[in-house]
Design a protein around this motif. Structure first.
Motif, PDB file in Angstrom:
ATOM      1  N   ASP A  15     -11.159  -8.466 -12.455  1.00 55.62           N
ATOM      2  CA  ASP A  15      -9.874  -8.501 -13.181  1.00 55.62           C
ATOM      3  C   ASP A  15      -8.804  -7.542 -12.664  1.00 55.62           C
ATOM      4  O   ASP A  15      -7.994  -7.067 -13.454  1.00 55.62           O
ATOM      5  CB  ASP A  15     -10.090  -8.205 -14.675  1.00 55.62           C
ATOM      6  N   LEU A 203      -7.762 -11.034 -20.912  1.00 61.68           N
ATOM      7  CA  LEU A 203      -8.897 -10.189 -20.564  1.00 61.68           C
ATOM      8  C   LEU A 203      -9.836 -10.156 -21.757  1.00 61.68           C
ATOM      9  O   LEU A 203      -9.379 -10.056 -22.901  1.00 61.68           O
ATOM     10  CB  LEU A 203      -8.423  -8.776 -20.223  1.00 61.68           C
ATOM     11  N   GLY A 209     -11.886 -12.127 -16.795  1.00 62.41           N
ATOM     12  CA  GLY A 209     -10.694 -12.605 -17.466  1.00 62.41           C
ATOM     13  C   GLY A 209     -10.195 -13.936 -16.930  1.00 62.41           C
ATOM     14  O   GLY A 209     -10.652 -14.431 -15.898  1.00 62.41           O
TER      15      GLY A 209
END
Length: 241
Positions: A15, A203, A209
């Motif tokens: 992420d 997220l 995410g």
């Protein structure tokens, strides 16, 4: 694959975007417990070592699971201003990381039974997380079964952080879903909490995410949670077997 990892953690970065980074401490566990550090402030970096200049960027650590190398990962974003607990069950390693960085743990002011369990200074937070620009959204607040959950949303960047209500770990998702509602919330998904939001990225506290067409993925997950409940439960049962 065990649902919850044990033994020595192994840091895996996930992420990363302009406003922060996430990680898994036990990549091989079924729960896929994800943690994040969010940036707040101006990102002025030294060309000599590419590290954030002290005081320029604040790092806000959300629902962390500790692992070797976490401090270096956090430092790549900024100096720790606070650690945030967004779910009553996600105390995780928040206190340990807060003590290590001489920072308080921030807990929504409506959450009960969390602050007293944290061996670190605690600050209560209302509708906004200090001056970060992140709004604090009440997602679930019920006593039986106990579930107190807050999400964080940054209007300017479109970053939405949801610790439990939605996730991408396999047991969250019905077949074909990129993002799924928690199995216990599928009968009555918390649509009101996310009404009007159009996130650029979602997220989650369990799994990587969603960065591609995140608003559509969130709307699809919430709108179809109940209709896809039989398929989601059947998939989870098959995986359990």
């Amino acid at each position: 694959m065990p649902m919850k990892g044990s033994g020595t953690p192994r840091l895996q970065e996930i992420d990363r975007w302009d406003g922060g980074v996430g990680w898994l401490a036990h990549p091989d566990e079924g729960m896929q417990r994800a943690s994040h550090v969010l940036a707040a402030g101006s990102a002025e970096r030294s060309s000599a070592d590419n590290r954030t200049q002290s005081g320029d960027v604040e790092a806000w650590v959300v629902d962390p699971v500790d692992a070797p190398g976490v401090d270096d990962l956090i430092a790549s974003v900024g100096d720790v201003a606070g650690v945030v607990v967004c779910l009553d069950r996600h105390k995780r390693d928040a206190a340990a990381i807060a003590r290590r960085h001489d920072a308080p743990v921030y807990v929504p002011d409506w959450m009960s039974g969390v602050a007293s369990d944290l061996d670190a200074p605690v600050e209560r937070v209302g509708r906004e997380l200090a001056d970060t620009g992140y709004r604090v959204l009440k997602v679930v607040d019920r006593s039986f079964p106990s579930w107190q959950e807050a999400a964080l949303y940054h209007d300017d960047s479109g970053t939405l952080v949801v610790p439990e209500a939605v996730g991408t770990a396999e047991y969250f998702c019905a077949p074909g879903e990129r993002l799924g509602v928690h199995p216990m919330l599928r009968p009555s998904p918390p649509k009101r909490a996310f009404r009007g939001l159009e996130p650029e990225r979602v997220l989650v506290g369990h799994g990587a995410g969603v960065f591609d067409d995140a608003s559509t993925a969130l709307l699809d997950a919430l709108d179809n949670a109940r209709a896809r409940l039989p398929a989601a439960y059947a998939k989870a049962f098959r995986n359990l077997l």
